[in-house]
Scaffold this active site. Structure first.
Site, PDB file in Angstrom:
ATOM      1  N   LYS A  92       0.832  -1.213   0.000  1.00 35.13           N
ATOM      2  CA  LYS A  92       0.000   0.000   0.000  1.00 35.13           C
ATOM      3  C   LYS A  92       0.864   1.259   0.000  1.00 35.13           C
ATOM      4  O   LYS A  92       0.642   2.178  -0.792  1.00 35.13           O
ATOM      5  CB  LYS A  92      -0.892  -0.021   1.251  1.00 35.13           C
ATOM      6  N   LYS A 104       2.372  -4.079  10.915  1.00 35.71           N
ATOM      7  CA  LYS A 104       1.039  -4.172  11.521  1.00 35.71           C
ATOM      8  C   LYS A 104       1.182  -4.737  12.914  1.00 35.71           C
ATOM      9  O   LYS A 104       2.164  -5.431  13.213  1.00 35.71           O
ATOM     10  CB  LYS A 104       0.127  -5.080  10.681  1.00 35.71           C
ATOM     11  N   SER A 356      -1.602   9.745   7.699  1.00 36.66           N
ATOM     12  CA  SER A 356      -0.675   9.378   8.779  1.00 36.66           C
ATOM     13  C   SER A 356       0.734   9.873   8.429  1.00 36.66           C
ATOM     14  O   SER A 356       1.468  10.363   9.294  1.00 36.66           O
ATOM     15  CB  SER A 356      -0.626   7.863   8.961  1.00 36.66           C
TER      16      SER A 356
HETATM   17  P1  NAD Z   1     -13.868   0.198  13.191  1.00 34.45           P
HETATM   18  O1  NAD Z   1     -13.533  -0.616  14.362  1.00 34.45           O
HETATM   19  O2  NAD Z   1     -14.054   1.654  13.378  1.00 34.45           O
HETATM   20  O3  NAD Z   1     -15.220  -0.354  12.506  1.00 34.45           O
HETATM   21  C1  NAD Z   1     -15.372  -1.686  12.133  1.00 34.45           C
HETATM   22  C2  NAD Z   1     -16.824  -1.872  11.717  1.00 34.45           C
HETATM   23  O4  NAD Z   1     -16.998  -3.205  11.254  1.00 34.45           O
HETATM   24  C3  NAD Z   1     -17.823  -1.680  12.845  1.00 34.45           C
HETATM   25  O5  NAD Z   1     -18.994  -1.069  12.344  1.00 34.45           O
HETATM   26  C4  NAD Z   1     -18.138  -3.122  13.282  1.00 34.45           C
HETATM   27  O6  NAD Z   1     -19.421  -3.219  13.878  1.00 34.45           O
HETATM   28  C5  NAD Z   1     -18.101  -3.795  11.929  1.00 34.45           C
HETATM   29  N1  NAD Z   1     -17.885  -5.226  12.044  1.00 34.45           N
HETATM   30  C6  NAD Z   1     -17.079  -5.903  12.901  1.00 34.45           C
HETATM   31  N2  NAD Z   1     -17.188  -7.223  12.696  1.00 34.45           N
HETATM   32  C7  NAD Z   1     -18.048  -7.386  11.667  1.00 34.45           C
HETATM   33  C8  NAD Z   1     -18.565  -8.491  10.977  1.00 34.45           C
HETATM   34  N3  NAD Z   1     -18.208  -9.744  11.325  1.00 34.45           N
HETATM   35  N4  NAD Z   1     -19.425  -8.267   9.956  1.00 34.45           N
HETATM   36  C9  NAD Z   1     -19.776  -7.003   9.628  1.00 34.45           C
HETATM   37  N5  NAD Z   1     -19.336  -5.912  10.239  1.00 34.45           N
HETATM   38  C10 NAD Z   1     -18.489  -6.100  11.247  1.00 34.45           C
HETATM   39  O7  NAD Z   1     -12.759  -0.135  12.100  1.00 34.45           O
HETATM   40  P2  NAD Z   1     -12.295   0.758  10.873  1.00 34.45           P
HETATM   41  O8  NAD Z   1     -11.141   1.581  11.313  1.00 34.45           O
HETATM   42  O9  NAD Z   1     -13.487   1.401  10.242  1.00 34.45           O
HETATM   43  O10 NAD Z   1     -11.705  -0.372   9.905  1.00 34.45           O
HETATM   44  C11 NAD Z   1     -12.533  -1.142   9.042  1.00 34.45           C
HETATM   45  C12 NAD Z   1     -11.664  -1.790   7.976  1.00 34.45           C
HETATM   46  O11 NAD Z   1     -10.973  -0.761   7.263  1.00 34.45           O
HETATM   47  C13 NAD Z   1     -10.586  -2.748   8.504  1.00 34.45           C
HETATM   48  O12 NAD Z   1     -10.383  -3.796   7.584  1.00 34.45           O
HETATM   49  C14 NAD Z   1      -9.344  -1.876   8.541  1.00 34.45           C
HETATM   50  O13 NAD Z   1      -8.155  -2.647   8.456  1.00 34.45           O
HETATM   51  C15 NAD Z   1      -9.580  -1.048   7.293  1.00 34.45           C
HETATM   52  N6  NAD Z   1      -8.814   0.196   7.316  1.00 34.45           N
HETATM   53  C16 NAD Z   1      -9.055   1.167   8.247  1.00 34.45           C
HETATM   54  C17 NAD Z   1      -8.280   2.307   8.240  1.00 34.45           C
HETATM   55  C18 NAD Z   1      -8.526   3.432   9.207  1.00 34.45           C
HETATM   56  O14 NAD Z   1      -7.821   4.442   9.116  1.00 34.45           O
HETATM   57  N7  NAD Z   1      -9.495   3.338  10.078  1.00 34.45           N
HETATM   58  C19 NAD Z   1      -7.268   2.478   7.285  1.00 34.45           C
HETATM   59  C20 NAD Z   1      -7.066   1.480   6.344  1.00 34.45           C
HETATM   60  C21 NAD Z   1      -7.841   0.337   6.369  1.00 34.45           C
END
Ligand code: NAD
Length: 428
Positions: A92, A104, A356
């Site tokens: 990425k 990670k 970031s």
């Molecule tokens: P978060 O914890 O804020 O939200 C996760 C969401 O997924 C919540 O709404 C939760 O209820 C839901 N969830 C959890 N288990 C689930 C399931 N089994 N089925 C359906 N929904 C489910 O996390 P986030 O920061 O929004 O991250 C979400 C994804 O995005 C992850 O894969 C993370 O690696 C990726 N990501 C996040 C960021 C960031 O900056 N936050 C950056 C890059 C990638």
């Protein structure tokens, strides 16, 4: 037995290698993580009982710069998952062209079962355990699933206590009061929005006639839902870990978010001032959401959501991977055969690590940028790299995923080869 997540992640590398000529040494280098650390973290619970949690940090590759990657709190965290996420971070950062390698971290824990004080002790304990492994010039953590700005603040503070100097650049995604960047919390979603807009414009799809379903209504998914709603897209379904809500006419996303903040859940509501009324909606499971007949599907929760088991049922024309690894390699083949355009995680969710990087730059220079500056720079970066990846895909007749890997691989290989290759050393 099903293939490990890391083995599946490596198949994407193997595929990209067929389309780019790089030294075998660079390839060999990219097949293994640079260093992996497993730690146990003893935490005194509020009850007085001592509980030991398992934590991990993997630094995958630092050829292009210090390693960078989030920290996840989830019961399913394992070394295999953390290593895969670190591998994806490496590609990425290279794909989006920021001078970082990939890492990670994670702790196997259900954070919802801990009190705030227990969560703080766990977060500080994790930093005590990995302090020698991280640092502003070596490895810089950030938030991921179920971690947030407050937790990043505790981690930065703990590292500063250990190193006996204020070290804001050791962690990104901190609260702005202690060196966090404006725009970091919305960066992943905003970056994804710029990618979606670029692709939809290219395919002449107007927002008003484009339906969207989003799995995961957290930091990334909920903010993206809001941005798409504001741009006029019809967000018809969203979900959290408990299930999905669906209204074919489109959901009122600001009200759903207001309800979520007040009730820690999602409902198809329409809110005026502080009064929310339940609107028309159907309740669906998370797997039903994935197979809805929509134009755009956004998995924004966890990995391995679209696999051999359900890929043939996907009706969306576009999938934008906001989560890391939501579509596995077997599903890729089926989706490609069915004409579904999958836009890969290493591009779509790279807005988070891009801001970031901006935060780290601001911490190191002591000069803080305005929100307008940050969003403008983010937009320029996302649109420029998206356009290069689309061009590469067209030029070499590749899927967008393979094109994104090839794009990243060229930068990674150039950096590895710049340190000397067998061919170079063989010259007399
Ligand atoms: P978060 O914890 O804020 O939200 C996760 C969401 O997924 C919540 O709404 C939760 O209820 C839901 N969830 C959890 N288990 C689930 C399931 N089994 N089925 C359906 N929904 C489910 O996390 P986030 O920061 O929004 O991250 C979400 C994804 O995005 C992850 O894969 C993370 O690696 C990726 N990501 C996040 C960021 C960031 O900056 N936050 C950056 C890059 C990638």
């Amino acid at each position: 037995m099903s293939q490990s997540l890391f083995a599946d992640a490596m198949t994407r590398l193997d595929k990209a290698l067929q389309h780019v000529s790089i030294s075998p040494e660079a390839i060999e280098r990219l097949r293994y993580p640079k260093a992996s650390l497993s730690v146990s973290i003893p935490v005194r619970l509020d009850s007085g009982e001592l509980k030991v949690f398992q934590g991990y940090r993997v630094r995958y590759d630092d050829t292009r710069g210090p390693t960078k990657g989030g920290i996840r709190y989830h019961p399913n965290v394992s070394l295999d998952e953390v290593q895969s996420l670190a591998f994806w971070m490496t590609f990425k950062c290279a794909a989006i062209g920021i001078p970082f390698g990939g890492a990670k971290g994670g702790i196997a824990v259900n954070p919802k079962a801990l009190s705030r004080m227990e969560l703080e002790r766990l977060s500080r304990g994790y930093i005590d355990a990995i302090a020698d492994f991280i640092g502003p010039d070596t490895d810089i953590p950030a938030p991921d699933v179920y971690t947030n700005a407050t937790i990043m603040g505790w981690m930065m503070d703990q590292y500063s206590i250990i190193s006996r100097r204020f070290s804001p650049a050791v962690v990104t995604g901190k609260p702005t009061a202690i060196g966090g960047s404006l725009g970091r919390e919305t960066a992943t979603a905003m970056g994804a929005y710029f990618v979606i807009r670029s692709l939809m414009t290219k395919h002449q799809k107007l927002p008003q006639v484009t339906t969207v379903a989003i799995q995961g209504f957290g930091n990334a998914g909920a903010v993206l839902a809001q941005l798409l709603y504001e741009a006029g897209y019809k967000v018809v379904a969203v979900s959290d870990s408990k299930g999905a809500i669906y209204n074919p006419q489109g959901l009122d996303i600001p009200s759903v978010r207001a309800y979520q903040q007040a009730h820690k859940g999602i409902e198809a509501v329409y809110c005026e001032e502080s009064v929310c009324n339940l609107g028309d909606r159907q309740l669906l499971t998370n797997s039903e959401l994935l197979t809805l007949d929509v134009d755009v599907l956004v998995p924004a929760a966890l990995e391995n959501q679209i696999t051999l088991a359900n890929a043939h049922e996907v009706k969306a024309k576009f999938i934008f991977e906001v989560a890391n690894g939501p579509v596995n390699s077997a599903a890729d083949l089926i989706l490609q055969q069915n004409g579904v355009c999958v836009v890969p995680d290493i591009l779509v969710n790279s807005g988070g690590v891009t801001v970031s990087y901006f935060e780290w730059l601001q911490n190191r220079s002591g000069l803080y940028w305005s929100l307008e500056d940050i969003n403008q720079r983010l937009q320029e970066k996302m649109e420029a790299e998206t356009s290069q990846i689309i061009d590469l895909a067209e030029e070499l007749s590749l899927s967008l995923r393979t094109a994104a890997y090839v794009h990243a691989l060229k930068r990674l290989a150039a950096a590895i080869e710049a340190k000397g290759t067998q061919q170079y050393f063989a010259q007399s």
